[in-house]
Design an enzyme around this catalytic site. Structure first.
Site, PDB file in Angstrom:
ATOM      1  CE  LYS A   1      -3.151   0.634   3.580  1.00  0.00           C
ATOM      2  NZ  LYS A   1      -2.441   1.937   4.913  1.00  0.00           N
TER       3      LYS A   1
ATOM      4  NE  ARG B   1      -5.635   1.559  10.513  1.00  0.00           N
ATOM      5  CZ  ARG B   1      -5.551   1.781  10.757  1.00  0.00           C
ATOM      6  NH1 ARG B   1      -4.912   2.988   9.670  1.00  0.00           N
ATOM      7  NH2 ARG B   1      -3.986   1.716  11.093  1.00  0.00           N
TER       8      ARG B   1
ATOM      9  NE  ARG C   1      14.395  -5.617  14.949  1.00  0.00           N
ATOM     10  CZ  ARG C   1      14.979  -5.097  13.866  1.00  0.00           C
ATOM     11  NH1 ARG C   1      13.570  -5.106  12.592  1.00  0.00           N
ATOM     12  NH2 ARG C   1      16.087  -4.563  13.320  1.00  0.00           N
TER      13      ARG C   1
ATOM     14  NE  ARG D   1      12.746  -6.404   9.956  1.00  0.00           N
ATOM     15  CZ  ARG D   1      12.264  -5.825  10.641  1.00  0.00           C
ATOM     16  NH1 ARG D   1      12.638  -4.335   9.610  1.00  0.00           N
ATOM     17  NH2 ARG D   1      11.123  -5.265  10.809  1.00  0.00           N
TER      18      ARG D   1
ATOM     19  NE  ARG E   1       1.869  -6.248  12.039  1.00  0.00           N
ATOM     20  CZ  ARG E   1       3.332  -6.287  11.254  1.00  0.00           C
ATOM     21  NH1 ARG E   1       3.970  -7.838  12.303  1.00  0.00           N
ATOM     22  NH2 ARG E   1       3.933  -5.737  10.250  1.00  0.00           N
TER      23      ARG E   1
END
Ligand code: AMP
Length: 227
Positions: free
Chosen positions: A19, A93, A160, A127, A171
């Site tokens: 996005k 939202r 992480r 990552r 999430r």
């Protein structure tokens, strides 16, 4: 093409959907104002405004800002943009936010970036870091020479917590649960335009072609930075 009306658009897409990239390309190619709720909040946080101070407690806990505060902030900002085409990012939202927005203007189009869950998960978990040195690898763009090992020390790489598959899944699920009613709301109004794909570089030309029917283009010479 004669553009008669000012465009009132919204862009939606989960984290990792591209996005940010698509929004910045839209801004580069078309004459319109881009208003991101996240950027606006961060700006208020930095300037320690009243809204910023309140917002911080919510953002720090990973929670949404209450609808009334968020709506007031955005609608107030939009007043300054009434003479321009605009694109909202990160707002609305929730359905109450969408309803409040509808009371002040009619949304023409909602650009929804529809990227498969697995693709996003792949991107967001790519990552890996070497804790000793802080060296960062990305399995897609700069992978280590050997899977899971730092190129220099040969020590193991770690993820992480934020980048771990279970966190990313959580999430994305939270985003989906939160946003689905908003997507349904706009679908029912007949203004939802979904663009599906697994690569931003394939989704972008579709978004570009769609917006060409609605907005004046900025000549790319004008858009280029002055030397
Ligand atoms: P973003 O950069 O869009 O991820 O926004 C960062 C944070 O700002 C979010 O995690 C929320 O806490 C808050 N936020 C941004 N937009 C909204 C919104 N429309 N409604 C409520 N909270 C928001």
């Amino acid at each position: 093409m004669v553009v008669r009306q000012l465009l009132r658009a919204v862009i939606m897409g989960p984290p990792g959907s591209g996005k940010g990239t698509v929004s910045s390309r839209i801004v580069k190619h078309f004459a319109l104002k881009h208003l991101s709720s996240g950027d606006l909040l961060r700006d208020n946080l930095q300037r320690r405004t009243e809204v910023g101070v309140i917002a911080k407690t919510y953002i720090d806990q990973g929670q949404l800002i209450p609808d009334d505060i968020m709506t007031r902030l955005m609608l107030n900002e939009l007043k300054n943009l009434h003479r321009y085409h605009w694109l909202l990012d990160g707002f609305p939202r929730t359905v109450p936010q969408a309803e409040a927005l509808d009371e002040t203007c009619q949304i023409d189009t909602v650009i929804n970036l529809d990227v498969p869950f697995e693709t996003i998960k792949h991107r967001l978990t790519a990552r890996w870091i070497h804790p000793g040195s802080g060296r960062v690898y990305n399995l897609e763009f700069n992978p280590p020479k050997d899977v899971g090992l730092d190129d220099i020390t040969r020590e193991p790489l770690v993820q992480r917590d934020d980048d771990k598959p279970e966190t990313v899944t959580k999430r994305l699920k939270a985003y989906e649960a939160q946003t689905k009613p908003v997507l349904d709301y706009y679908r029912n109004k007949g203004v939802l335009e979904s663009f599906s794909g697994t690569e931003t570089n394939k989704i972008w030309p579709m978004v570009h072609a769609f917006l060409q029917t609605k907005l004046p283009e900025v000549s790319q010479e004008e858009a280029a930075p002055h030397r």
